[in-house]
Design an enzyme around this catalytic site. Structure first.
Site, PDB file in Angstrom:
ATOM      1  N   LYS A  89       0.847  -1.186   0.000  1.00  0.00           N
ATOM      2  CA  LYS A  89       0.000   0.000   0.000  1.00  0.00           C
ATOM      3  C   LYS A  89       0.884   1.238   0.000  1.00  0.00           C
ATOM      4  O   LYS A  89       2.043   1.198   0.424  1.00  0.00           O
ATOM      5  CB  LYS A  89      -0.888   0.013   1.246  1.00  0.00           C
ATOM      6  CG  LYS A  89      -2.176   0.800   1.080  1.00  0.00           C
ATOM      7  CD  LYS A  89      -3.204   0.020   0.292  1.00  0.00           C
ATOM      8  CE  LYS A  89      -4.543   0.737   0.287  1.00  0.00           C
ATOM      9  NZ  LYS A  89      -5.597  -0.051  -0.393  1.00  0.00           N
ATOM     10  N   GLY A 107     -26.250   2.207   3.187  1.00  0.00           N
ATOM     11  CA  GLY A 107     -25.437   2.961   2.241  1.00  0.00           C
ATOM     12  C   GLY A 107     -25.794   2.577   0.821  1.00  0.00           C
ATOM     13  O   GLY A 107     -25.841   1.387   0.501  1.00  0.00           O
ATOM     14  N   VAL A 108     -26.074   3.566  -0.022  1.00  0.00           N
ATOM     15  CA  VAL A 108     -26.451   3.279  -1.409  1.00  0.00           C
ATOM     16  C   VAL A 108     -25.547   4.078  -2.342  1.00  0.00           C
ATOM     17  O   VAL A 108     -26.003   4.914  -3.128  1.00  0.00           O
ATOM     18  CB  VAL A 108     -27.943   3.592  -1.675  1.00  0.00           C
ATOM     19  CG1 VAL A 108     -28.405   2.863  -2.935  1.00  0.00           C
ATOM     20  CG2 VAL A 108     -28.822   3.190  -0.516  1.00  0.00           C
ATOM     21  N   VAL A 111     -21.109   1.242  -5.386  1.00  0.00           N
ATOM     22  CA  VAL A 111     -21.058  -0.215  -5.288  1.00  0.00           C
ATOM     23  C   VAL A 111     -22.418  -0.777  -4.906  1.00  0.00           C
ATOM     24  O   VAL A 111     -22.958  -1.674  -5.557  1.00  0.00           O
ATOM     25  CB  VAL A 111     -19.988  -0.663  -4.269  1.00  0.00           C
ATOM     26  CG1 VAL A 111     -20.072  -2.176  -4.034  1.00  0.00           C
ATOM     27  CG2 VAL A 111     -18.594  -0.294  -4.765  1.00  0.00           C
ATOM     28  N   TYR A 118     -25.417   0.476  -5.008  1.00  0.00           N
ATOM     29  CA  TYR A 118     -26.503   0.659  -5.975  1.00  0.00           C
ATOM     30  C   TYR A 118     -26.505  -0.498  -6.969  1.00  0.00           C
ATOM     31  O   TYR A 118     -27.560  -1.061  -7.292  1.00  0.00           O
ATOM     32  CB  TYR A 118     -26.365   1.987  -6.720  1.00  0.00           C
ATOM     33  CG  TYR A 118     -27.408   2.159  -7.808  1.00  0.00           C
ATOM     34  CD1 TYR A 118     -28.681   2.632  -7.508  1.00  0.00           C
ATOM     35  CD2 TYR A 118     -27.129   1.817  -9.131  1.00  0.00           C
ATOM     36  CE1 TYR A 118     -29.654   2.761  -8.498  1.00  0.00           C
ATOM     37  CE2 TYR A 118     -28.093   1.934 -10.125  1.00  0.00           C
ATOM     38  CZ  TYR A 118     -29.353   2.417  -9.796  1.00  0.00           C
ATOM     39  OH  TYR A 118     -30.314   2.528 -10.787  1.00  0.00           O
TER      40      TYR A 118
END
Length: 365
Positions: A80, A180-181, A184, A186
């Site tokens: 990372k 949460g929408v 991803v 959705y």
């Protein structure tokens, strides 16, 4: 922070500090483990409060990528990068060109991609200096927006978890509560709606909620009410640490399967889910579709091939559940065991090869 002690404790291979005075670049590249192959992990740009905070974050994230890539069945290690700075104000072309040159200097030990605070366009600039970057623009042969592919992986992983809980992976008629929408989730809702699942959604953004309500006939609830709704599956797709002492007693779901990272606030909460009999699909296993997708770019991106690999998330969740039952442990620990067993097998394989090679050289001399 005693960096070498931290590296030795969790067996990190390499930490690289990168600075460029002209552009303001201050980056830390952490390579945790390359047993399975070169380290792959994104570049996060964040306004850290201190250099120590940046070190802690990059080490934690790099180790997480080792486990994620290993559990996903990828021939890639974990790494990372964090860039210290405000992504809204401090970016410039010179910064990412300089960063690209540092990556090039690692000669393929580390491959980067976009992450929080960086974009496809930033990776295009990095690509000017190195080929060891994924998640670039489709014009360069990239896979483009990873959100739909991540969503598909979560969807198939959810089916595997549902099979353990309900005896069938058919989600038709099941009620799924989605927290949460975003991009991803959705797409996840779209897959669930097409299979005939009923949706209950929440989000802090009203327009995102209304989009799901209008497109998928979803019911909406306030963010604070999502934990206690009557549902079969709870799908956390927003913040981390939402599985905790306060929320677990409220849950009515038999399955937790969502796209959010770091869903368990502490390991003990994975133990609590196990005790409650709730099937938990570990986050870094079920949300690996994005990294599986960008990893395919290393072979010359082919969408059909990539999606076929992402379908393997179903099998990976099934393996985690199998290990959990075999060893009588919670699934979050079984996921770690899946990754660790794969890495250990490769280490033994490589050691055997080296011993044989040494034996051959000794005989020749």
């Amino acid at each position: 922070m005693e960096l070498f002690n931290e590296m030795e404790m969790y067996d990190y291979e390499q930490v690289v500090l990168c600075q460029d005075r002209t552009s303001g670049l201050k980056a830390i590249i952490a390579i945790h483990d390359t047993t399975l192959g070169p380290a792959l992990g994104g570049t996060r740009m964040w306004k850290y409060q201190s250099e120590e905070e940046a070190f802690e974050d990059v080490l934690r994230l790099a180790k997480g990528m080792t486990y994620k890539n290993a559990a996903a069945g990828l021939n890639l290690g974990g790494g990372k990068t964090v860039i210290i700075g405000d992504p809204r104000k401090d970016k410039n072309e010179e910064m990412f060109r300089a960063f690209g040159r540092y990556i090039q200097g690692l000669a393929g030990r580390y491959i980067t991609a976009e992450d929080v605070g960086t974009t496809e366009e930033d990776m295009d600039i990095v690509h000017e200096e190195t080929d060891f970057v994924t998640g670039i623009s489709p014009a360069f042969g990239s896979s483009g927006n990873p959100s739909p592919v991540t969503a598909y992986g979560v969807y198939v992983g959810m089916k595997a978890a549902a099979k353990e809980a309900f005896g069938t992976d058919d989600l038709g008629g099941k009620t799924v509560a989605v927290q949460g929408v975003g991009n991803v989730s959705y797409n996840l809702c779209r897959h669930l709606n097409e299979e005939g699942a009923s949706l209950i959604v929440t989000d802090i953004h009203k327009d995102s909620v209304m989009r799901a309500v209008n497109d998928f006939q979803a019911l909406s609830v306030d963010p604070s009410d999502i934990y206690q709704v009557k549902c079969d599956i709870f799908s956390p797709c927003a913040l981390g640490a939402i599985i905790n002492d306060e929320t677990i007693p409220q849950l009515q779901a038999k399955v937790i399967a969502g796209a959010a990272n770091n869903q368990l606030k502490e390991n003990k909460h994975g133990d609590m889910l196990y005790e409650y009999g709730i099937v938990y699909a570990p986050d870094y296993v079920i949300n690996a579709g994005g990294v599986i997708n960008v990893a395919d770019e290393l072979y010359g991106y082919n969408r059909d091939r990539a999606m076929k690999k992402v379908e393997g998330v179903y099998d990976n969740i099934a393996k985690v559940i199998e290990i959990a039952k075999r060893d009588k442990i919670p699934t979050y620990r079984a996921a770690d065991r899946l990754a660790e067993e794969r890495i250990e097998k490769m280490k033994r394989s490589r050691k055997q090869f080296l011993r044989d090679e040494h034996h051959i050289l000794s005989r020749k001399s």
